[in-house]
Design a protein around this motif. Structure first.
Motif, PDB file in Angstrom:
ATOM      1  N   ASP A  76      39.016  46.983  43.520  1.00  0.00           N
ATOM      2  CA  ASP A  76      38.901  47.260  42.076  1.00  0.00           C
ATOM      3  C   ASP A  76      38.625  45.986  41.268  1.00  0.00           C
ATOM      4  N   MET A  77      38.323  44.887  41.948  1.00  0.00           N
ATOM      5  CA  MET A  77      37.981  43.577  41.381  1.00  0.00           C
ATOM      6  C   MET A  77      39.167  42.822  40.789  1.00  0.00           C
ATOM      7  N   THR A  78      40.395  43.279  41.019  1.00  0.00           N
ATOM      8  CA  THR A  78      41.540  42.468  40.615  1.00  0.00           C
ATOM      9  C   THR A  78      41.678  41.325  41.622  1.00  0.00           C
ATOM     10  N   GLY A  79      41.985  40.134  41.118  1.00  0.00           N
ATOM     11  CA  GLY A  79      42.040  38.952  41.965  1.00  0.00           C
ATOM     12  C   GLY A  79      43.331  38.820  42.743  1.00  0.00           C
ATOM     13  N   TRP A  80      43.250  38.216  43.897  1.00  0.00           N
ATOM     14  CA  TRP A  80      44.434  37.913  44.691  1.00  0.00           C
ATOM     15  C   TRP A  80      45.097  36.651  44.154  1.00  0.00           C
ATOM     16  N   GLU A  81      44.289  35.642  43.882  1.00  0.00           N
ATOM     17  CA  GLU A  81      44.802  34.380  43.363  1.00  0.00           C
ATOM     18  C   GLU A  81      44.951  34.508  41.848  1.00  0.00           C
ATOM     19  N   GLU A  82      45.820  33.693  41.274  1.00  0.00           N
ATOM     20  CA  GLU A  82      45.963  33.674  39.820  1.00  0.00           C
ATOM     21  C   GLU A  82      44.633  33.279  39.184  1.00  0.00           C
ATOM     22  N   LYS A  83      44.467  33.584  37.916  1.00  0.00           N
ATOM     23  CA  LYS A  83      43.200  33.385  37.208  1.00  0.00           C
ATOM     24  C   LYS A  83      42.543  32.026  37.458  1.00  0.00           C
TER      25      LYS A  83
END
Length: 157
Positions: A96-103
């Protein structure tokens, strides 16, 4: 200004703009790791892997994307990365394109060495097998504190 001077000025500006935007890297100046450019498919993590690598940009950097599918063909994750003479910089994304690493965070694989058939990074190695194959060796920490190596067998698409 008369028409001839205006046309001349437009022609000179057009030529200057074209020269500035059509600049590209000479093959002799391309980084030795530029062999990685192109589209690759293969296995890994018990599923199917796809990688796309750009040609080196004007800055010599190569950018790429990775997509992994599970054995049941469901999408597992994406990666976006940049490779240069200092190393590989990578970010992971869920389907869903949410990142694993912080921004502002990303993984870094520091460059050890590279040549026209190998890119050796700390924890990651790309091995070119001409004319159309590549093996990728990824060292990963295990839950018990050990290290295992995941091997990807890729073919140029």
């Amino acid at each position: 200004m008369n028409k001839i001077k205006i046309i001349g000025l437009i022609l000179i500006l057009t030529l200057l703009l074209t020269a500035a935007t059509s600049e590209s890297i000479n093959v002799e100046e391309a980084p030795a790791y530029s062999w990685i450019q192109g589209s690759w498919v293969g296995d890994g993590f018990g599923g199917y892997s796809e990688e796309l690598w750009s040609p080196p940009g004007l800055d010599g950097k190569v950018m790429g994307t990775y997509r992994h599918y599970n054995a049941d063909s469901s999408l597992n994750f994406y990666e976006f990365f940049v490779l240069d003479e200092e190393g590989l910089y990578l970010k992971h994304f869920n389907p869903d394109m949410t990142g694993w690493e912080e921004k502002g965070d990303y993984l870094t694989f520091k460059m050890i060495s590279f040549d026209d058939k190998t890119i050796e990074l700390k924890g990651l190695k790309y091995e070119y097998l001409p004319p159309d194959s590549m093996n990728i060796y990824l060292k990963m920490k295990t839950k018990d504190g050990g290290v295992r190596t995941e091997v990807f067998h890729m073919k140029r698409k």
